[in-house]
Design an enzyme around this catalytic site. Structure first.
Site, PDB file in Angstrom:
ATOM      1  N   TRP A 102       0.990  -1.270   0.023  1.00  9.57           N
ATOM      2  CA  TRP A 102      -0.018   0.266  -0.099  1.00  9.57           C
ATOM      3  C   TRP A 102       0.670   0.784   0.080  1.00  9.57           C
ATOM      4  O   TRP A 102       0.272   2.163  -0.640  1.00  9.57           O
ATOM      5  CB  TRP A 102      -1.119   0.129   0.983  1.00  9.57           C
ATOM      6  CG  TRP A 102      -1.831  -1.494   1.117  1.00  9.57           C
ATOM      7  CD1 TRP A 102      -1.835  -3.036   2.188  1.00  9.57           C
ATOM      8  CD2 TRP A 102      -2.924  -1.948   0.080  1.00  9.57           C
ATOM      9  NE1 TRP A 102      -2.885  -3.243   1.320  1.00  9.57           N
ATOM     10  CE2 TRP A 102      -3.725  -2.375   0.051  1.00  9.57           C
ATOM     11  CE3 TRP A 102      -3.638  -0.865  -0.709  1.00  9.57           C
ATOM     12  CZ2 TRP A 102      -4.157  -3.307  -0.652  1.00  9.57           C
ATOM     13  CZ3 TRP A 102      -3.776  -1.775  -1.739  1.00  9.57           C
ATOM     14  CH2 TRP A 102      -4.751  -2.899  -1.744  1.00  9.57           C
ATOM     15  N   ASP A 172      -1.004   6.531   6.545  1.00 11.34           N
ATOM     16  CA  ASP A 172      -2.190   5.822   6.265  1.00 11.34           C
ATOM     17  C   ASP A 172      -2.067   5.470   7.177  1.00 11.34           C
ATOM     18  O   ASP A 172      -1.833   4.543   8.018  1.00 11.34           O
ATOM     19  CB  ASP A 172      -1.827   4.967   5.076  1.00 11.34           C
ATOM     20  CG  ASP A 172      -2.856   3.928   5.046  1.00 11.34           C
ATOM     21  OD1 ASP A 172      -3.736   3.637   5.589  1.00 11.34           O
ATOM     22  OD2 ASP A 172      -2.618   3.028   3.549  1.00 11.34           O
ATOM     23  N   LYS A 196     -11.851  -1.348   8.562  1.00 10.48           N
ATOM     24  CA  LYS A 196     -11.144  -2.296   9.430  1.00 10.48           C
ATOM     25  C   LYS A 196     -11.572  -2.333  10.734  1.00 10.48           C
ATOM     26  O   LYS A 196     -11.823  -3.302  11.763  1.00 10.48           O
ATOM     27  CB  LYS A 196      -9.500  -2.037   9.255  1.00 10.48           C
ATOM     28  CG  LYS A 196      -8.724  -2.003   8.398  1.00 10.48           C
ATOM     29  CD  LYS A 196      -8.771  -2.722   7.374  1.00 10.48           C
ATOM     30  CE  LYS A 196      -7.646  -1.951   5.824  1.00 10.48           C
ATOM     31  NZ  LYS A 196      -8.008  -3.493   4.839  1.00 10.48           N
TER      32      LYS A 196
END
Lengths: 360, 360
Positions: A102, A172, A196
């Site tokens: 990511w 992030d 999440k």
């Protein structure tokens, strides 16, 4: 109903009490004669929902007043573009630390919009550690330094933030948001996808130091312009209203648990149980160096592909679902987000113990 | 529970049977031990949900095979950028017909990315009609012509499509999607936000002729790249899973009604009831020229600000909510999307009749 323990990397489990509230309110929200799904985003009923959600998030994350908070769409991946479009605005330079897929994708997206540079990487060891950096690793005129605070795929986490001096740190926090206390004032900008620890997929929270906004590139799509979204308090256009309502229920649940500090204690207990087992097992082992272990995502392997497969199939059959690891790491991965109860991790460890005995 | 009739322009009513199914399945979806909100978007259970949703949408809209269909995020407003970024790719030119605020905003966004031109406009009469155009009004080398098929704020609708010759026609169908049959093959690209006729806000459907994709500008954020989203079948990153599930339930509901043709018949019946009343009333009148009237959004006024206010307050108190018109038109607006039952429009007309008698 028999609820499974869902170890998915995301979307993943939500607190049962939150789901029950959503179910009870689904046809009618508090005497309004309508579902939250049907509410005008400009109605006073909905305004109260979104304002309370923002206020509760500010409270549980202890977000300073000089930070804007807003809800937006497009997942973390859209933020990979929004960050450079909005913040690479002084010297058109940014430094990225590559700790996984990511972070790498965020870096590649930034390369479209300016001089992005990989300042450090842990690709040499399949991202199984967080690279050590010093202030000298970053260009003095970088507009920001970018990190992925918790790496979902590889199971690593920054336990010490990189020292970037005066350069704003952008992170992030999708897979660790609200899992442990975080000093927001150390960051220029934080963003986290909901799926999440917060809500059903479809909403992202952005927390941005106000002085960094207002100077986006001309080519920035209006919807990706932070200043516009922040000034409109998430209501520039129709927001993902129901997803924000769900996020608000989860924020209230966190408050009921005793806040992020209490949730963190439970997360430590859960992670320690699993890591202790892994450290003592002859069959299973964790894939991450100890000091960089994530509390949320725990990858582990056996030394046999066949055993891995057998374990995944048998655990699934026993109500422990989505334990298959990411293809780049192999083996297994247990994502144990806030809503995974301690009993779920206990059930997993008991099952691993039994499996090890039977197949050892 | 006493459900209100919600005339909101969007988000707005959803079919009660759809909400009941969502409620029944909220804690556990079909024996999976988890809510759809908690499902991994890579699980086989979720793949079935999203694939069925796409297949059902293709079926009810009769979408030809040479069109891609995908679900994305960011509302119609993100599409205002995505359209030029992806399609203004041959001559960097596009012609827009300005029929209201949303078409205007789409046009302004396109001006960022190339030579966008307003080919026609109905701004001169507060967008109360659809401008007539001929093929000669469009530049021969325009990459596309853009229209907003139904104008939510002003209550107009294209009853005849503009003749653009070989130039692909792009249409925002957010507020009329699935309300009446549409010949998809006449368009290069269609997009529609969910929150009027399809699902809770937070998902957009894009229907694009395949040959137009694959040549986006270099500055296009990855998430706004149509080709990438289409090739990944809406699963490039985590989609707004629950919103798509809700859309799928609505598609099934449309099939149960007898398809879009049957829904259209009911919409005609509803709209005719209201327009007939307006045409015969001495107090209330519609604001749109007859031939361009929308079936979904019906603005109307009295000649007194005071009466308008009184009507809005009293209708609200009688369970007919969100009838206040948009500030640029004033007066009232009844949005009567697919999920508004005939009885709701009947209740509105009865109330208007009574109000007119009492205040006439």
């Amino acid at each position: 109903m028999s609820r499974v323990y869902n170890f998915s990397a995301g979307p993943s489990m939500l607190p049962l009490s939150v789901l029950k509230t959503a179910q009870a309110e689904l046809l009618e929200y508090k005497g309004t004669g309508q579902s939250v799904m049907e509410m005008s985003h400009r109605s006073k009923e909905y305004e109260e929902i979104i304002e309370t959600a923002e206020a509760d998030l500010r409270e549980i994350m202890n977000i300073p007043d000089n930070y804007d908070v807003f809800f937006t769409q497009g997942g973390g991946y859209t933020q990979f573009a929004s960050v450079p479009l909005n913040l690479m605005n002084k010297n058109n330079k940014a430094d990225y630390i590559i700790t996984g897929q990511w972070a790498k994708k965020a870096f590649e997206e930034a390369c479209k919009y300016g001089d992005a540079r990989a300042a450090a990487s842990s690709a040499d060891k399949t991202f199984s550690y967080i690279p050590k950096t010093t202030r000298e690793d970053f260009r003095k005129d970088a507009d920001y330094v970018y990190i992925c605070l918790n790496n979902t795929i590889y199971g690593t986490k920054y336990n010490t933030l990189p020292d970037t001096g005066d350069i704003p740190l952008v992170a992030d926090i999708s897979s660790c948001m609200l899992s442990e206390p975080l000093d927001v004032s150390k960051f220029g900008l934080l963003f986290g996808g909901a799926q999440k620890n917060v809500a059903p997929a479809g909403v992202v929270m952005v927390i941005a130091r106000k002085d960094l906004l207002g100077n986006a590139m001309d080519i920035t799509p209006t919807m990706l312009n932070y200043k516009i979204q922040a000034d409109a308090k998430s209501l520039f256009n129709t927001p993902p209203c129901y997803n924000i309502y769900m996020a608000g229920l989860v924020f209230k649940w966190i408050k009921e648990q005793g806040g992020v500090e209490a949730v963190y204690k439970n997360n430590l207990k859960k992670a320690n149980l699993l890591y202790d087992f892994l450290d003592n097992s002859k069959m299973f082992k964790g894939t991450v160096v100890k000091e960089d272990r994530s509390l949320m995502n725990v990858p582990f392997v056996t030394d046999s592909e066949e055993l891995n497969k057998k374990f995944i199939a048998e655990s699934q059959a026993n109500g422990l679902v989505n334990l298959k690891g990411h293809r780049t790491v192999g083996g297994m991965r247990a994502s144990i987000y806030n809503a995974m109860p301690y009993e779920g991790v206990e059930a997993l460890v008991n099952f691993m113990e039994k499996f090890e005995k039977e197949n050892g």
